[in-house]
Design a protein around this motif. Structure first.
Motif, PDB file in Angstrom:
ATOM      1  N   ASP A   1      29.689   7.751  36.482  1.00  0.00           N
ATOM      2  CA  ASP A   1      30.423   8.515  35.465  1.00  0.00           C
ATOM      3  C   ASP A   1      31.911   8.263  35.701  1.00  0.00           C
ATOM      4  O   ASP A   1      32.462   8.690  36.728  1.00  0.00           O
TER       5      ASP A   1
ATOM      6  N   CYS B   1      25.368   6.108  43.786  1.00  0.00           N
ATOM      7  CA  CYS B   1      24.579   5.775  42.609  1.00  0.00           C
ATOM      8  C   CYS B   1      24.845   4.319  42.251  1.00  0.00           C
ATOM      9  O   CYS B   1      25.818   3.725  42.713  1.00  0.00           O
ATOM     10  N   ARG B   2      24.000   3.753  41.450  1.00  0.00           N
ATOM     11  CA  ARG B   2      24.193   2.376  41.010  1.00  0.00           C
ATOM     12  C   ARG B   2      25.418   2.297  40.110  1.00  0.00           C
ATOM     13  O   ARG B   2      25.775   3.263  39.436  1.00  0.00           O
ATOM     14  N   LEU B   3      26.054   1.147  40.084  1.00  0.00           N
ATOM     15  CA  LEU B   3      27.305   1.016  39.343  1.00  0.00           C
ATOM     16  C   LEU B   3      27.137   1.333  37.858  1.00  0.00           C
ATOM     17  O   LEU B   3      28.034   1.938  37.247  1.00  0.00           O
ATOM     18  N   GLU B   4      26.030   0.951  37.263  1.00  0.00           N
ATOM     19  CA  GLU B   4      25.846   1.220  35.842  1.00  0.00           C
ATOM     20  C   GLU B   4      25.646   2.706  35.552  1.00  0.00           C
ATOM     21  O   GLU B   4      25.714   3.130  34.397  1.00  0.00           O
ATOM     22  N   GLU B   5      25.430   3.497  36.596  1.00  0.00           N
ATOM     23  CA  GLU B   5      25.237   4.933  36.422  1.00  0.00           C
ATOM     24  C   GLU B   5      26.492   5.744  36.756  1.00  0.00           C
ATOM     25  O   GLU B   5      26.489   6.975  36.658  1.00  0.00           O
TER      26      GLU B   5
END
Length: 312
Positions: free
Chosen positions: A150, A144-148
């Motif tokens: 968890d 997943c993208r880094l801003e996503e």
């Protein structure tokens, strides 16, 4: 969420990202693909002492042995006459594989639990009296993208991909030191030499494995313990939700390797103790992982460190 749920959650993320992430990875890999594939050249770095080691009768722990690369490695070890110790969480699969491979010793183990890792080593020594090899293969993906990302789920991933590797090294090193020899092979990822969008968190965890391997090789060398690093390209396994299993989702210009191909490279590292093997992107090279020699061995070519060797 417990450690058993990490990969399930991550697999959901893989599916949600879809083909866009695969294409992003392909573009990033394309930056180095030409260098990897020119004339089938393979980078060879400093290797262990002597000729390829006979694996007959060698006791080798394989983590993540219930499927994919780990299962393939266990099968090849059995075929080579070794005594594979199977470690993974899925006890039913381990039991079935152990029944099929009559020399295998299945030990259900959660690699995120250091106590269970120590128990794995103790049970192995109790049964065989020694440990000749360790293949640190257990791991989970995180796409997943880094801003996503968890942070809680990622911390659990690090427990498996990084702390699990460290725990296994810590548990096996004293046994190998007492024997005066041993081989440790850590399975990393080709993503660590890139900066692939959508795979950065996973690649960061494997980059930590690269550093642990490099330092452990230096720290354990005087004890007769060789630490090797294997960096696969994309592989057709259950990993990452099985996104490359059928080969259809492979980024343009890349080919998903079979787990057996990667396993052959792992056995090469167990035999030679060489420092690092980067599996080239693109079509499998059947003769590549079977090279039995190490530089400096009788009859072996004289190869300086980090030289690209055509046809290896």
């Amino acid at each position: 969420m417990n450690s058993n749920q990490v990969q399930d959650q991550v697999q959901g993320r893989v599916q949600s990202q879809g083909q866009d992430q695969v294409q992003d990875l392909g573009r990033a890999q394309g930056q180095v693909q030409v260098q990897d594939q020119v004339q089938g050249r393979v980078q060879v770095q400093s290797q262990g002492q002597g000729q390829g080691q006979d694996l007959t009768g060698r006791v080798v722990i394989v983590t993540g042995a219930s499927s994919g690369i780990g299962e393939a490695t266990a099968r090849l070890l059995h075929r080579a006459g070794a005594l594979p110790v199977l470690a993974a969480r899925r006890a039913d699969r381990l039991t079935a594989l152990g029944a099929e491979l009559d020399t295998a010793f299945p030990v259900p183990t959660d690699m995120t639990d250091p106590a269970q890792v120590r128990s794995l080593v103790e049970l192995t020594v109790r049964r065989y009296g020694r440990i000749d090899g360790l293949v640190n293969n257990a791991g989970a993906s995180f796409h997943c993208r880094l801003e996503e990302v968890d942070p809680v789920a990622y911390a659990r991933l690090l427990d498996l991909n990084v702390i699990g590797v460290l725990s296994a090294i810590q548990a096996t090193a004293p046994v190998m030191r007492s024997q005066g020899e041993g081989r440790i092979v850590n399975v990393s990822s080709g993503t660590t030499v890139l900066a692939p969008p959508g795979v950065g968190a996973y690649a960061a965890s494997k980059s930590a494995v690269n550093m642990l391997s490099a330092v452990a090789r230096k720290e354990l060398a005087d004890d007769g313990i060789d630490v090797s690093l294997v960096l696969p390209s994309i592989t057709a396994t259950e990993f990452g939700g099985g996104m490359f299993r059928d080969g259809g989702n492979a980024p343009p210009g890349l080919v998903a390797h079979t787990p057996e191909y990667v396993a052959r490279v792992i056995l090469r590292a167990l035999r030679t103790g060489e420092e690092r093997i980067d599996i080239p992107h693109g079509p499998e090279q059947p003769e590549f992982p079977r090279s039995p020699w190490a530089p400096g061995a009788p009859g072996a070519p004289q190869v300086p460190e980090a030289l690209e060797v055509p046809g290896t």
